[in-house]
Design a protein around this motif. Sequence first.
Motif, PDB file in Angstrom:
ATOM      1  N   ASP A 127      21.437 -32.991  84.995  1.00  0.00           N
ATOM      2  CA  ASP A 127      21.124 -31.754  84.274  1.00  0.00           C
ATOM      3  C   ASP A 127      21.786 -30.522  84.895  1.00  0.00           C
ATOM      4  N   PRO A 172      24.727 -27.882  86.267  1.00  0.00           N
ATOM      5  CA  PRO A 172      25.996 -27.430  85.695  1.00  0.00           C
ATOM      6  C   PRO A 172      27.160 -28.198  86.308  1.00  0.00           C
ATOM      7  N   GLU A 202      32.265 -22.206  88.989  1.00  0.00           N
ATOM      8  CA  GLU A 202      31.578 -21.647  87.828  1.00  0.00           C
ATOM      9  C   GLU A 202      32.574 -21.349  86.705  1.00  0.00           C
ATOM     10  N   THR A 214      32.982 -24.481  84.772  1.00  0.00           N
ATOM     11  CA  THR A 214      31.802 -24.682  83.928  1.00  0.00           C
ATOM     12  C   THR A 214      31.901 -23.833  82.671  1.00  0.00           C
ATOM     13  N   ALA A 215      32.268 -22.572  82.832  1.00  0.00           N
ATOM     14  CA  ALA A 215      32.384 -21.658  81.695  1.00  0.00           C
ATOM     15  C   ALA A 215      33.468 -22.122  80.724  1.00  0.00           C
ATOM     16  N   LYS A 218      32.294 -25.227  78.834  1.00  0.00           N
ATOM     17  CA  LYS A 218      31.267 -24.848  77.861  1.00  0.00           C
ATOM     18  C   LYS A 218      31.905 -24.207  76.638  1.00  0.00           C
ATOM     19  N   GLU A 219      32.835 -23.299  76.864  1.00  0.00           N
ATOM     20  CA  GLU A 219      33.491 -22.595  75.759  1.00  0.00           C
ATOM     21  C   GLU A 219      34.359 -23.538  74.925  1.00  0.00           C
ATOM     22  N   GLY A 234      31.791 -27.336  74.643  1.00  0.00           N
ATOM     23  CA  GLY A 234      30.323 -27.337  74.573  1.00  0.00           C
ATOM     24  C   GLY A 234      29.665 -28.107  75.704  1.00  0.00           C
ATOM     25  N   ILE A 235      30.403 -28.361  76.780  1.00  0.00           N
ATOM     26  CA  ILE A 235      29.882 -29.114  77.927  1.00  0.00           C
ATOM     27  C   ILE A 235      29.173 -28.150  78.867  1.00  0.00           C
ATOM     28  N   LYS A 236      27.856 -28.366  79.058  1.00  0.00           N
ATOM     29  CA  LYS A 236      27.053 -27.472  79.889  1.00  0.00           C
ATOM     30  C   LYS A 236      26.535 -28.128  81.156  1.00  0.00           C
ATOM     31  N   SER A 237      26.564 -29.445  81.200  1.00  0.00           N
ATOM     32  CA  SER A 237      25.976 -30.153  82.342  1.00  0.00           C
ATOM     33  C   SER A 237      26.838 -31.346  82.727  1.00  0.00           C
ATOM     34  N   ASP A 269      26.531 -33.915  80.066  1.00  0.00           N
ATOM     35  CA  ASP A 269      27.425 -33.658  78.933  1.00  0.00           C
ATOM     36  C   ASP A 269      28.849 -34.098  79.254  1.00  0.00           C
TER      37      ASP A 269
END
Length: 74
Positions: free
Chosen positions: A25, A27, A36, A39-40, A43-44, A47-50, A53
Amino acid sequence: MSVSVNLAKMLDKAYEDKSLEEILDAPVDALAGLTEKHTAQLKEALGIKSIRDLGSNKYFAAAGVLVALEKHSG
């Protein structure tokens, strides 16, 4: 059947003693070597946040299978 795995070299220090559930769970930047910013970006873009994912993403799964196939091809 009990399985033991040392993940210390794969994770940032803050996550070395966490449960598998907590790690999944976490990041993406909980993985050693990622930031980080990574990670950003993930995600952008996807859509991967964890970590969960990331590990279950169809594109990364396909790439992993292709690499494994290469290792076992002639």
